[in-house]
Design a protein around this motif. Sequence first.
Motif, mmCIF file in Angstrom:
data_model
loop_
_atom_site.group_PDB
_atom_site.id
_atom_site.type_symbol
_atom_site.label_atom_id
_atom_site.label_comp_id
_atom_site.label_asym_id
_atom_site.label_seq_id
_atom_site.Cartn_x
_atom_site.Cartn_y
_atom_site.Cartn_z
ATOM 1 N N GLY A 630 -59.472 -11.025 -1.490
ATOM 2 C CA GLY A 630 -58.277 -10.912 -0.695
ATOM 3 C C GLY A 630 -56.909 -11.166 -1.396
ATOM 4 O O GLY A 630 -55.977 -11.121 -0.714
ATOM 5 N N MET A 631 -57.238 -11.691 -2.776
ATOM 6 C CA MET A 631 -55.838 -12.057 -3.126
ATOM 7 C C MET A 631 -55.101 -10.894 -3.567
ATOM 8 O O MET A 631 -55.689 -9.807 -3.905
ATOM 9 C CB MET A 631 -56.325 -12.795 -4.483
ATOM 10 N N HIS A 632 -53.918 -11.103 -3.252
ATOM 11 C CA HIS A 632 -52.694 -9.931 -3.915
ATOM 12 C C HIS A 632 -51.794 -10.830 -4.686
ATOM 13 O O HIS A 632 -51.801 -11.986 -4.841
ATOM 14 C CB HIS A 632 -52.311 -9.402 -2.527
ATOM 15 N N LEU A 633 -50.786 -10.033 -5.239
ATOM 16 C CA LEU A 633 -49.649 -10.703 -6.073
ATOM 17 C C LEU A 633 -49.056 -11.531 -5.508
ATOM 18 O O LEU A 633 -48.473 -11.157 -4.137
ATOM 19 C CB LEU A 633 -48.827 -9.224 -6.841
ATOM 20 N N THR A 634 -48.833 -12.803 -5.956
ATOM 21 C CA THR A 634 -47.692 -13.605 -5.619
ATOM 22 C C THR A 634 -46.178 -13.293 -5.813
ATOM 23 O O THR A 634 -45.404 -13.167 -4.753
ATOM 24 C CB THR A 634 -47.928 -14.758 -6.457
ATOM 25 N N ILE A 635 -46.180 -12.551 -6.917
ATOM 26 C CA ILE A 635 -44.518 -11.949 -7.091
ATOM 27 C C ILE A 635 -44.286 -10.830 -6.266
ATOM 28 O O ILE A 635 -45.079 -10.097 -5.815
ATOM 29 C CB ILE A 635 -44.329 -11.418 -8.697
ATOM 30 N N THR A 636 -43.488 -10.884 -5.353
ATOM 31 C CA THR A 636 -42.740 -9.852 -4.604
ATOM 32 C C THR A 636 -41.756 -9.198 -5.440
ATOM 33 O O THR A 636 -40.886 -9.661 -6.137
ATOM 34 C CB THR A 636 -42.154 -10.217 -3.263
ATOM 35 N N ASN A 637 -41.703 -7.711 -5.034
ATOM 36 C CA ASN A 637 -40.883 -6.805 -5.569
ATOM 37 C C ASN A 637 -40.843 -7.025 -7.101
ATOM 38 O O ASN A 637 -39.608 -7.231 -7.865
ATOM 39 C CB ASN A 637 -39.445 -7.026 -4.965
#
Length: 803
Positions: A630-637
């Motif tokens: 379920g991990m997704h990117l920490t960085i947004t945009n």
Amino acid sequence: MWSTSLSLLALLGSTLAIPNPKISSIRRPGWRPNARRRDLPTDSTDTSSSSPTTTAPKHNIWNSLSNDEAADVIGFLHSRDDLNLTAVEDAGAWDNTILVVDLLAPNKTDALSYMDGEGEKPDRWAIASMLFGATEEPYAQDWVVGPIPITNNSVYYPYTFGTHAPDAKIRVYDIDDHYSLFTDTALEMKDVINDLLNATIENDDDLGSTFDIWGIDPLWHETDENGNDRVIDWVGFWRIPETLQMNHGSINFDGETLLPQGLYMQFDITGRDSSKWFLMGILYGDEYYQSVDEFRSAWKASSFEKYTPNMPGKWINTDQTGKKLCLEEEAPPMSVQPGGQRFKVDEDNKYVEWMDFTFYLTFTRDTGMRLYDIRYKGQRIIYELGLQEAIAHYAGNDPVQSGTSYMDTYYGFGPYAFSQVPGYDMPLYAYCVNTSFHASEISRSHRCGISIFESDLNHPIQRHSTSSYVSVTKGIALTVRSISTVGNYDYNFDYNFYMDGTIETIVRASGYIQSAYYAKNDEYGYHIHDGLSGSMHDHALNYKVDFDILGTNNTLVKHVIEPITKEYKWFNGTRNTMHMVRKEVESEDDGKMNWSANSQEQVIVVNKDAPNKYGEPRGYKIMPSRGGAGMHLTITNSTNLLNSAGFATHAYYVTKQKDSELRASNAWNDYDTANPLVNFDKFFDGENLVQEDLVMWFNLGMHHVPHTGDLPNTVFTTAQGGMVLTPHNYLLSDPSRQSSQQIRIDYDDGEVGDVYTFDSQQATGQVDLTQISWDPTTYGGDVAVRKFPYDPQNPYADTESIV
């Protein structure tokens, strides 16, 4: 073919077909511009003697292009004068070439008409990716070609139906080789380099044997003072590991990504006129210099700070080292298959039957293996299951780490699904599947690129004991495995099938980390060696699962466990307790989701029109199972990925199935992340999701901050993620009760009364280990066949890796 006992020509005649990495002219200029090749013998392992066969109920309409089909498509495209194609072998940067040829999967409506009824078998079509370099503004473009085999009625046209870019085109900004710009600049400051990096560089040969120069991926775009788009490349120096002499040759341990040198150069590479490319600046020790002269002047100053060089040594080697562990040299436990193979295969159709599961297998250049028409107890539960994209998004105090966000389908998982090692990557008795891919007008085949095997989980699937009996059922699974080494990382992909109707998707990562130089990088990683910092990064691997639960009309529901304070007729006052709230995801407007805190939501795909006898909708639940699920990117945009990472912002998604939304990403998005061929965010346009044909997209991965235990290689133990798809009110009881591999022992006062084994056979006799042994000297690499001009009678050994 599927059995590795076939001859070389038979292997190449009708194997699974998948494309290969990009041709050298469009690879990242600094990323190992000269890939190594090695000639290897063929693999002589024979796994066919105990392989039961079956006949698929229908043809595998997702089967990859055969060698003949790929050659047919390529020849057809070369005959089209308007494309102005040049054979890859003769092409330069200013030519138009064919990059990849692969199967275009049939529309689902056509596929189901054929698979479920009397509909006609869908025509086969190819998707051909071409690079158009004969222009000032080069671009890549996907084309549809077919029907195949090629006839006078065959056509070709841009694949606009499945992309969001006009005419299915994407600009390519680095088609020209910039490497000489990097090396020329380096030689201008060789005196500085020799001092700071502990090197002896006098000429091109010295530089090329000591350092590789490569950097960000994807490229950056900046706007200058006049509003013009400028293409920017940041590159760093990476030390090439030393060559070690072995008994029969030499080896370079592949630890280059552990050897950043802390020296970076920034270039403007806008346009195709190399005379207008120029050095913008140099970075060392977090200080920026606008020219070589400025850098040299600073270096000569007594106040200039020099940092510890990052040098190679035995610490990057993966061989055994240190004191031998007690008894560790003795042969460890191993798996055997005493009764022979317990699953059946239709080799031609890549169709597998195991217990109550059946499925079709295919393989693509971009994403490797995928499964279609997965059925359980005769009913389709999943139409398609497979990887979509894999992002490795880095961060750091230097521009190379900050500017690196690999989208690995650009390089491809298919090309690097190298042969698995028996007894290590897979059990010695595993069934081997050879895989092939078509790219750069060459077809290459991996021997044993996929393995299929049954194994004991070493824990029961069920047990219960009382004072009078004990009941235990063996935990058995079927695994379909592929391992791809994409650059520095080795990805182990598994699909596991279990006796209770569960399917588990697992990814594990090993290999060399891509590291950072230690200077002033404390905020982005640990100091893990003399001159080295572990470079923090996120892995996000997106999967597509197209559920068909008792038909195509499905609904995604959430059964939420919530705390509540409630009054009851049988209690005086209120009680603090919990209850279950049933919710539906009604629209794509709500289709982007994360896993709930404390895992209090059960996420289930159900068919509301097909309840069980108790009125509960039958369905399949989806839930994280291990590691970084379920991990997704920490960085947004993301500044690097811009409009190309919409599938990695949440843990999972649900959309209405559309044939035009075949993939969550496109391999060529890497060329221009602001204007991708496929923009996943555009899938979400408010469509109704109640009792519709649904597709879920979920992410596996991990947040990785490398530590000393990642040297020399990351280990699979913790670098893994998994997702479980499991029956939920789908049947009326646990289906693993069908298994004969169980025992019940009745006893009383310490004495056994009855033993029930339910007709299961216990292995007896002696194990002849010579029957399952493997000769490591037979391990082989890839086999290649040229496609244009087509030369199927002259295959040759050819294994090529990214690093």
